[in-house]
Scaffold this active site. Sequence first.
Site, PDB file in Angstrom:
ATOM      1  N   ASP A 168       4.551   0.219  12.070  1.00 58.18           N
ATOM      2  CA  ASP A 168       3.303  -0.424  11.623  1.00 58.18           C
ATOM      3  C   ASP A 168       3.224  -1.884  12.037  1.00 58.18           C
ATOM      4  O   ASP A 168       2.188  -2.528  11.847  1.00 58.18           O
ATOM      5  CB  ASP A 168       3.195  -0.364  10.098  1.00 58.18           C
ATOM      6  CG  ASP A 168       3.258   1.059   9.596  1.00 58.18           C
ATOM      7  OD1 ASP A 168       3.757   1.269   8.475  1.00 58.18           O
ATOM      8  OD2 ASP A 168       2.846   1.955  10.334  1.00 58.18           O
TER       9      ASP A 168
ATOM     10  N   CYS B 146      -4.805   8.104   9.239  1.00 61.90           N
ATOM     11  CA  CYS B 146      -5.157   7.541  10.550  1.00 61.90           C
ATOM     12  C   CYS B 146      -4.854   8.565  11.651  1.00 61.90           C
ATOM     13  O   CYS B 146      -3.862   9.272  11.608  1.00 61.90           O
ATOM     14  CB  CYS B 146      -4.327   6.284  10.815  1.00 61.90           C
ATOM     15  SG  CYS B 146      -4.825   4.921   9.789  1.00 61.90           S
TER      16      CYS B 146
ATOM     17  N   VAL C 280       8.203   6.534  16.622  1.00 61.77           N
ATOM     18  CA  VAL C 280       7.916   7.183  15.329  1.00 61.77           C
ATOM     19  C   VAL C 280       6.691   8.086  15.421  1.00 61.77           C
ATOM     20  O   VAL C 280       6.692   9.218  14.943  1.00 61.77           O
ATOM     21  CB  VAL C 280       7.722   6.130  14.217  1.00 61.77           C
ATOM     22  CG1 VAL C 280       7.380   6.789  12.882  1.00 61.77           C
ATOM     23  CG2 VAL C 280       8.979   5.267  14.086  1.00 61.77           C
TER      24      VAL C 280
ATOM     25  N   LYS D  41       0.853  -1.207   0.000  1.00 64.50           N
ATOM     26  CA  LYS D  41       0.000   0.000   0.000  1.00 64.50           C
ATOM     27  C   LYS D  41       0.881   1.248   0.000  1.00 64.50           C
ATOM     28  O   LYS D  41       0.620   2.213  -0.716  1.00 64.50           O
ATOM     29  CB  LYS D  41      -0.886   0.016   1.244  1.00 64.50           C
ATOM     30  CG  LYS D  41      -1.553   1.351   1.543  1.00 64.50           C
ATOM     31  CD  LYS D  41      -2.413   1.326   2.785  1.00 64.50           C
ATOM     32  CE  LYS D  41      -1.638   1.630   4.026  1.00 64.50           C
ATOM     33  NZ  LYS D  41      -1.307   3.050   4.261  1.00 64.50           N
ATOM     34  N   ASN D  42       1.980   1.209   0.804  1.00 66.10           N
ATOM     35  CA  ASN D  42       2.793   2.411   0.995  1.00 66.10           C
ATOM     36  C   ASN D  42       3.829   2.628  -0.099  1.00 66.10           C
ATOM     37  O   ASN D  42       4.645   3.543  -0.015  1.00 66.10           O
ATOM     38  CB  ASN D  42       3.443   2.383   2.376  1.00 66.10           C
ATOM     39  CG  ASN D  42       2.384   2.487   3.461  1.00 66.10           C
ATOM     40  OD1 ASN D  42       1.231   2.848   3.190  1.00 66.10           O
ATOM     41  ND2 ASN D  42       2.736   2.129   4.688  1.00 66.10           N
TER      42      ASN D  42
ATOM     43  N   ARG E  35      -3.542  10.825   3.018  1.00 65.72           N
ATOM     44  CA  ARG E  35      -2.501  11.856   3.103  1.00 65.72           C
ATOM     45  C   ARG E  35      -1.764  11.976   1.769  1.00 65.72           C
ATOM     46  O   ARG E  35      -0.935  12.849   1.597  1.00 65.72           O
ATOM     47  CB  ARG E  35      -1.489  11.484   4.196  1.00 65.72           C
ATOM     48  CG  ARG E  35      -2.006  11.690   5.597  1.00 65.72           C
ATOM     49  CD  ARG E  35      -1.038  11.121   6.617  1.00 65.72           C
ATOM     50  NE  ARG E  35       0.300  11.675   6.520  1.00 65.72           N
ATOM     51  CZ  ARG E  35       0.658  12.855   7.009  1.00 65.72           C
ATOM     52  NH1 ARG E  35      -0.249  13.627   7.560  1.00 65.72           N
ATOM     53  NH2 ARG E  35       1.903  13.272   6.932  1.00 65.72           N
TER      54      ARG E  35
END
Length: 456
Positions: free
Chosen positions: A328, A138, A350, A40-41, A114
């Site tokens: 994550d 989120c 983070v 996804k990222n 974002r």
Amino acid sequence: MNTLGQDAKNHATAVGLNVDRITINGGKPLVGRIELKGAKNLVTKAMVAAILGDTPSVLKDVPNISDVRIVRGLLEVHGVTVTDGPVEGELILDPSAVETAHMADIDAHAGSSRIPILFCGPLLHRLGEAFIPDLGGCRIGDRPIDYHLEVLRNFGAIVEKLPSGIRMSAPDGLHGAKVALPYPSVGATEQVLLTAVLADGITELSGAAIEPEIMDLINILQKMGAIITVDTDRVIRIEGVDKLDGYTHRALFDRNEAASWAAAALATEGDIFVGGARQAEMLTFLNVFRKVGGDFDIAEDGIRFFHPGGDLKPVIIETDVHPGFMTDWQQPLVVALSKAKGVSIVHETVYEQRFGFVDALVEMGASIEVHKECLGSAACRFGQRNFKHSAVISGPSRLTGADIEVPDLRGGFSHLIAALTADGRSTVSNVGIIARGYENFITKLELLGADFELDA
Ligand code: EPZ
């Protein structure tokens, strides 16, 4: 066994969005094989990078998740043609007719993403202007974009704050910049990469993020014609070029999804083969997985994650940027830590507020306390700033089913695991958030033998 009818299952699988609540009967080990798609990222940024090309791009292994649908919508309102390729998971992106979009359309499509902030560099190069609505994402902290705006100003963009968002322009074009990031931000590093490749002159970025998803984006940009070097000291240098062509690229696998299903296998005492997972990008996760008491087999086409029997053991985790333990990865693993015999600590360095999800686990019987102190030796920006960013997990605890609500993407997956592990029934609501980052998670739960019903 779940009681979902085939047509309802297909609908839920296909859309993955209309499902708002899922009732899970916990206590069954998850066993079976699932297949990963692209990260996804990475995929969402690769789609934006296509704007920079003079010719169409082809992106492969694109997951069917709502974050991809959001970026697809944003590209289309900017005149980029996005079509499904002949193979499932393939997108063809044609930026030849890229145009300025109406602010209302951008706002309507941006949703909870974002990613819009990363459209700036490419749109400034192609159109000389860009508009960014107030961003979503989120709720795991403030999620500022100050680094991004500073980067774009360094390249020569004019940034205007408007009531509805931010408008940018670059009447004189964009020039190379010398950028030093105060923190190795993934997004800000991507901002520099997507802007510098067509800027006039050299860009030097120090303090860059070097996550595998960043390196895969660099692979893509190099395929397009960019000239990018990554030095050992996290300094990335980009020589601006006059033009870029479209790319053809198979996206890197989703490490975060792989780690999430691995954590589910451990917590449910199961055995899950995650097709497409690769060892190199998961090295740090695999070490922690083994220390907690999990085991894994590395195959050529994926990784088998399983609970080999025996007690789970407590660990101390400090999240960090790559190659450290990814932020994550901690949420899904916390459920397994609540079953370990002893006290574990997770120091989240983070994000300042990424333990909101533990409230539901405590309600189900976990013994977790969050503290504002830095409980670890890693450098951290949140010490003594009243952010509860360290968690102490004592075990073993037995979880009991409850009615819980998904707070964010990774915390939401942690809630699924908690419900799958707990004694009795749980209802997990607001699960649509999980579809943002986990393709067909309902079908995967069914494939792995989870016992659940859908309450659409
Ligand atoms: C990316 O977010 C990922 N999201 C996140 O994954 C991931 O957790 C994060 O990188 C860290 O690896 C996507 O790629 C879409 P950052 P990003 O900029 O780029 C601060 C998931 O669940 N910061 O590296 O937004 C920020 O507040 C998501 O898949 C500023 O202060 O993360 C945070 O404390 C969650 N100012 C830290 O840097 C800025 O302008 C790291 O953020 C930008 C960031």
